[in-house]
Motif scaffolding. Structure first.
Motif: not given
Lengths: 811, 371
Positions: B156, B158, B235-240, B244-245, B247-248
């Motif tokens: 997971a 990776s 808007d925010v974009k994240f590294h893999q 994310l959930s 942060f959400e």
């Protein structure tokens, strides 16, 4: 050549060398030659001999060679099978995976049967790296031999892998199943249910970015059972909108756009979701240009489906100097779609600047965009027109031409408002060299002939090179001169005669000839009707142009991120062998009243084309000739049926209209043309829906509208007829399926004529298999009108074909 | 849904190397690519997708190479482009420069990578740091140490291998902001936004859990704190690696970082920014052969340039390329974003130091030259 032979010979020796290093170098040389396109297939046995090695790099090279040449040497490829099978049991998982991956790529039927046992083992391998590779291998094998895969039960094993503990394995299993399902649309392979969906959503959080895309694309095919399930999936998909990979974001947007449809609009969550969609869509515009392009094509769809999402984001679509042209053009299109009274000033300022750029295609589109603004936002029309006039003053040729084309549309949208600019337009007549601009200008001159003093001179000047003009221009010129004649008959007799003869006698173009004959006949038999028809008031054009037809839009939303969404075409239009594949649909909320969204286009005109009241004597008065009109013309003219033959073509009408000294042109009309002309005219009057021209009603024979293959077994033949003044849609329904059909309904898409059902569709149900019934549906033309592509044809009543009419949603 | 084959072409359209993944598109179709591209370019209709018969070419250009994917299905186009750009990234990490020569010199590794990066048209492991653990330039001998698939490939997590060791545990955080301002010819600001990114250079042992705290307005509103200046990220974009959930749900940025350098996140802020540097320019055409361009820079600079030109004039309209200004301001962010804390927890319990730097850079600043 000798050289090559020598080269091969030398390599052969090296490949069979005892020294490992030399062997490896030789294989490298072979691969290098293969890469530059040399044929080294002659070395097949020698290379395969190197396969049994403990050097991984060498093994990979040999495998690579095999993938390339196995197909051309299937018999020799068998030699490799043993090593493959052995490698699939190697203690090293890298080698096991490599073997199973490569075996799947060797598309030789004879090998596939040997692949089954190793594959079965690899699918259950302890190492997830091997399992994920084996999962993909099932799809490969299925591509070569689908039956084998089914017989061996690999599909079930693949389905089991959806519950695998490793997220990468799950993702690849999903990808493989989706791929297989694509070629078997009805197989129900991806048996999605709340449990499997839950597994997918869990894996979504843990797998690689690519795996996330496979899973999201798969989720998009699911239809949630109710709005609660729909919301819970949306909630778990939403975090993906923050992923750095644009493709993950777009696939998430696809799922959300689709499932949103099932949510009640008054739900708080619905509003929250709408708000969440805008920022990631905007951020996509900072991605690489190609990704921006895909994003913009999709935003174009999203803006049409749900304009509220991006309505406040106009500025982000402003064009940047260094945007590639394809990005610029797409941004421009979206700007127009988002234009509203609130932001129109900004938009216009931008467009005006774009119109002075250097890139010709971009400038053209910018000028057009100004015209579209005028049509879309009424309050801005005046400003737009004056901007266009400014641009015409620049005298930049292509700018002038584009401006004239859009001004024509503005005239149609706002009649009797901006005609004062005609003089300026006329000044530029000589510089127009593009057919579309010439046609537009000619249309303007004809339409407003009574206001243009020298209209006859202007039109005459085009007539000289009539046969060198494009069809578009010729047709417009013909119509414009007929209009002119009906408005100013005295001075223009010669002109109209000239154009009619050019069109009917000297032209090879059947459309032009037909239109010429129709006018001729109209003018000769019933000038009053001619005037009513040719000078009829035109329906207003609608605000939104280039809208995608709603059912197609729905389908495209289901394909967000894919090529279909880039082309704005359904996959069936460009993927071979996908004809029978079901079109994707957005699930509709049960009990929702909003499913009727195909009707009620904003700004569509409500009333059909109103026809100028019959003014029988007017023409006579206008002509100022001392003769009686050919028919008595009090009120509606219920005269004798119109002769269907062509013998009266040049008959009394025109002759008497013109008075003495006007020699009828000696047209030779082939008799075979007669009937079509009559029939076409018949259609014409029926469509006009108001010019009560009594004549033998022509009903075209029923044609196949919906083949059973596309209609899930329901075949529909149909035609349109006018019976007792009512337009009827007459259909023959045949049930070619195995089961009984019930619950018929019909919905009309917006169409050029505003046709809509006048009552519900009455089908005596149930319709048993192989049963055929005739139904007839009365129509009226009170439905919404949508501008369709062949609108030019519609502006003048010379339409014979191009009856664009879409019936859809047979349930 | 996936790609049929991937090609690397030189500028003349010659295939340097290719990989056929699915075998459903004739490999010879690629010969139509460049002629088609040139035709479209001539017609001014150039687009990132070209169509020949039933074959779609999705392509990008990088230095003197075309990277082209073919398909005859309704492929996921955004996935294909994202993958092509990923190829560029991976090859660049392997060869420093990705260009014609580096492909020719390394064709064995390129084949190996193409085999590993995609299977049957589905992208697989594309993290170059992890790939480098088992696809090495020298060629792998089947010794025990390297004969294993790094568990990372299917983990997971990776993006980070286990067993990383540093003597001194440190993490460097760079907050880099750039401003995009669109100014029209009248000098008024049409639009402005700030694009920021947070880059990490991680030198931490083991599998550390990190939590990054920013003065994020939404977070402060959630927790009810109100201390000092906050920023609203549009808007925010994240590294893999970022959950994310998590942060959400509570705006926590928690992650196990990749080793070495990486971009952790990027954000966009929609505030109205006053241009930091203002430039005016005047172009005067004195005669056919002399042009004077005056550029007046914000506070200090004035540039006046004369050009003696040949007296040949172009009939075509001249473009008005914008003036691009490059600058960098250290220790300052326009938005006022701040790293409030970086918590580092590793089960061995070592102490690690986070270092933070702020930089503001010029972005796509655009000014139109006034003529």
């Amino acid at each position: 050549s000798v050289n090559t032979q020598y080269f091969i010979f030398e390599l052969k020796a090296e490949l069979n060398s005892d020294k490992k290093e030399k062997k490896k170098e030789a294989v490298k040389k072979v691969i290098a030659s293969m890469t530059v396109g040399k044929d080294v297939s002659a070395l097949f046995p020698d290379v395969v001999n190197c396969m049994q090695t403990d050097n991984l790099e060498l093994k990979k090279l040999v495998y690579l060679y095999l993938m390339n040449y196995a197909k051309s040497q299937p018999d020799m490829a068998i030699m490799a099978v043993n090593t493959f099978v052995k490698d699939c049991e190697d203690p090293n998982p890298l080698i096991r995976a490599l073997a199973v991956r490569t075996m799947g790529c060797i598309r030789v039927d004879k090998i596939t049967e040997y692949l089954c046992e190793p594959l079965r083992k690899c699918l259950k391998d302890e190492d997830p790296y091997v399992r994920k590779t084996a999962a993909v291998c099932v799809a490969k094998l299925h591509d070569i031999n689908a039956q084998l895969v089914e017989d061996q039960g690999f599909l079930d094993t693949l389905k089991d892998l959806i519950s695998d503990s490793n997220p990468m394995v799950v993702a690849n299993a999903v990808a493989a199943l989706s791929e297989i399902a694509e070629s078997h649309p009805n197989s129900n392979l991806l048996d999605l249910n709340p449990q499997s969906i839950n597994k997918l959503l869990t894996a979504l959080n843990e797998c690689t970015e690519w795996g996330q895309i496979f899973i999201l694309d798969c989720l998009a095919n699911y239809t949630p059972r109710d709005d609660r399930e729909s919301q819970s999936i949306c909630e778990r998909v939403t975090p993906r909108l923050s992923h750095a990979n644009s493709a993950v974001v777009l696939s998430a947007v696809k799922v959300l756009m689709k499932f949103m449809e099932m949510l009640p609009k008054d739900l708080d969550y619905y509003g929250t979701l709408l708000k969440k969609l805008a920022p990631p869509l905007v951020t996509l515009l900072s991605a690489e240009p190609e990704l921006q392009y895909v994003a913009l094509r999709n935003i174009n769809l999203i803006v049409q489906k749900r304009p509220e999402i991006l309505k406040h984001e106009m500025k982000v679509f402003f064009v940047k100097y260094n945007d590639p042209i394809y990005v610029k053009l797409e941004k421009l299109d979206i700007m127009i779609r988002l234009a509203s009274q609130a932001n129109i000033a900004q938009v216009l300022a931008e467009l005006k600047e774009y119109a002075t750029e250097v890139d010709v295609d971009f400038v053209r589109k910018a000028v057009r965009a100004i015209g579209r603004c005028a049509i879309k936002v009424e309050q801005s029309a005046e400003r737009c027109v004056s901007t266009l006039l400014d641009l015409i003053q620049t005298k930049v040729n292509y700018v002038v031409q584009e401006a004239i084309v859009v001004i024509k549309d503005i005239f149609r949208k706002y009649p009797n408002k901006y005609e004062s600019v005609i003089a300026t337009l006329c000044e530029n007549l000589d510089s127009l060299d593009e057919p579309e601009a010439r046609a537009a200008m000619i249309w303007i001159v004809g339409e407003y002939a009574e206001r243009i003093d020298n209209a006859d001179e202007l039109l005459e000047s085009f007539l000289e090179g009539f046969h060198d003009e494009s069809t578009q221009v010729q047709l417009q010129l013909l119509t414009a001169i007929v209009k002119l004649f009906l408005k100013k008959p005295t001075e223009t007799q010669e002109l109209v005669q000239q154009v009619l003869s050019l069109a009917t006698q000297d032209s090879d173009n059947p459309d032009l000839r037909d239109r010429g004959y129709i006018y001729w006949r109209l003018l000769s038999t019933d000038p009053v009707a001619a005037k009513e028809v040719v000078l009829a008031e035109k329906p207003l054009i609608s605000e939104e142009t280039d809208l995608i037809e709603p059912t197609l839009l729905e389908e495209l939303i289901c394909h967000i991120g894919t090529l279909a969404s880039v082309y704005h075409k359904p996959p069936s239009a460009f993927v071979e062998g996908s004809r029978g594949v079901q079109h994707k649909r957005i699930p509709i909320r049960s009990g929702s009243s909003e499913s009727q969204d195909t009707g009620g286009a904003p700004g569509a005109t409500e009333a059909p084309a109103a026809v100028i009241p019959s003014q029988g004597d007017l023409l006579g008065d206008l002509l100022n000739l001392d003769l009686t009109p050919p028919t008595s013309t009090a009120g509606a003219p219920p005269g004798p049926p119109m002769p269907m033959g062509g013998m009266d073509l040049l008959g009394g009408g025109l002759d008497s209209l013109m008075g003495s000294g006007f020699g009828a042109p000696a047209a030779v009309m082939p008799s075979s043309l007669n009937a079509p002309v009559g029939g076409g005219l018949g259609d014409l009057f029926d469509l006009g829906g108001g010019v009560g021209m009594p004549m033998g009603t022509f009903v075209p024979p029923k044609t196949l509208w919906l083949p059973a293959m596309k209609g899930k077994g329901l075949e529909i033949m149909g035609t349109f007829a006018r019976r007792a003044g009512v337009i009827q849609m007459e259909m023959t329904l045949t049930n070619k399926a195995m089961s009984v059909m019930t619950d018929f309904a019909i919905q009309f898409n917006r169409n050029s004529f505003g046709l809509a059902p006048a009552g519900p569709l009455q089908v005596p149900t149930p319709l048993s298999p192989n049963q055929t019934i005739d139904v007839s549906l009365p129509l009226n033309n009170g439905g919404p009108v949508m501008k369709m592509e062949p609108l030019n044809n519609l502006q003048d009543p010379c339409v014979k074909k191009g009856f664009y009419f879409v019936c859809s949603r047979f349930k | 849904m996936s790609v049929s084959a991937v090609f690397l072409l030189d500028l003349k359209g010659k295939v340097l190397i290719c990989r056929n993944y699915k075998g459903d598109v004739d490999m010879a179709e690629i010969d139509h690519f460049l002629p088609l591209l040139m035709q479209e370019e001539e017609d001014g209709l150039l687009s990132p997708v070209l169509l020949h018969g039933s074959v779609h070419f999705l392509w990008i250009k990088h230095s003197n190479l075309y990277l082209v994917a073919t398909t005859n299905k309704n492929s996921n186009a955004s996935l294909v482009y994202a993958f092509l750009y990923k190829l560029v990234e991976v090859f660049t990490e392997y060869f420093k420069e990705l260009e014609e020569e580096s492909i020719q010199d390394n064709f064995v590794v390129v084949y190996e990578l193409l085999d590993e990066l995609m299977d049957f048209g589905f992208p697989q492991t594309t993290d170059s740091k992890i790939l480098q653990e088992y696809i090495t330039q020298e060629g792998t001998k089947l010794e025990v140490a390297k004969s294993k698939v790094p568990t990372t490939v299917t983990n997971a997590v990776s993006w980070r291998s286990e067993g990383i060791k540093y003597k001194k545990n440190e993490v460097f955080i760079d907050v880099i902001e750039s401003i995009n301002v669109l100014v029209n010819a009248n000098g008024s600001v049409m639009s402005s936004d700030i694009v920021g990114s947070i880059k990490l250079k991680t030198m931490l042992s083991g599998m550390p859990e990190l939590r990054l705290g920013l003065n994020d307005r939404v977070l402060f509103a959630l927790t009810g704190r109100d201390k000092g200046k906050t920023v609203t990220m549009e808007d925010v974009k994240f590294h893999q690696c970022v959950r994310l959930s998590r942060f959400e749900s509570d705006r926590t940025i928690s992650f196990i970082p990749p080793d070495g350098e990486s971009e952790l996140m990027s954000y966009r802020i929609n505030t109205h920014v006053k241009p930091l540097i203002w430039i005016e320019s005047v172009i005067e055409k004195f005669s056919h052969s002399r042009v004077e361009i005056m550029v007046k820079g914000g506070k200090e600079f004035l540039m006046r340039a004369h050009f003696g030109l040949p007296s040949v004039e172009n009939d075509e309209l001249e473009g008005r390329p914008p003036i691009t200004v490059n600058f960098e301001i250290p220790y300052f962010t326009v938005s006022g974003i701040q790293v409030r804390y970086m918590k580092i927890i590793e089960k061995s319990g070592y102490q690690a130091l986070p270092w933070v730097r702020y930089i503001t850079q010029s972005g796509g600043k655009q000014l139109n030259i006034f003529i």
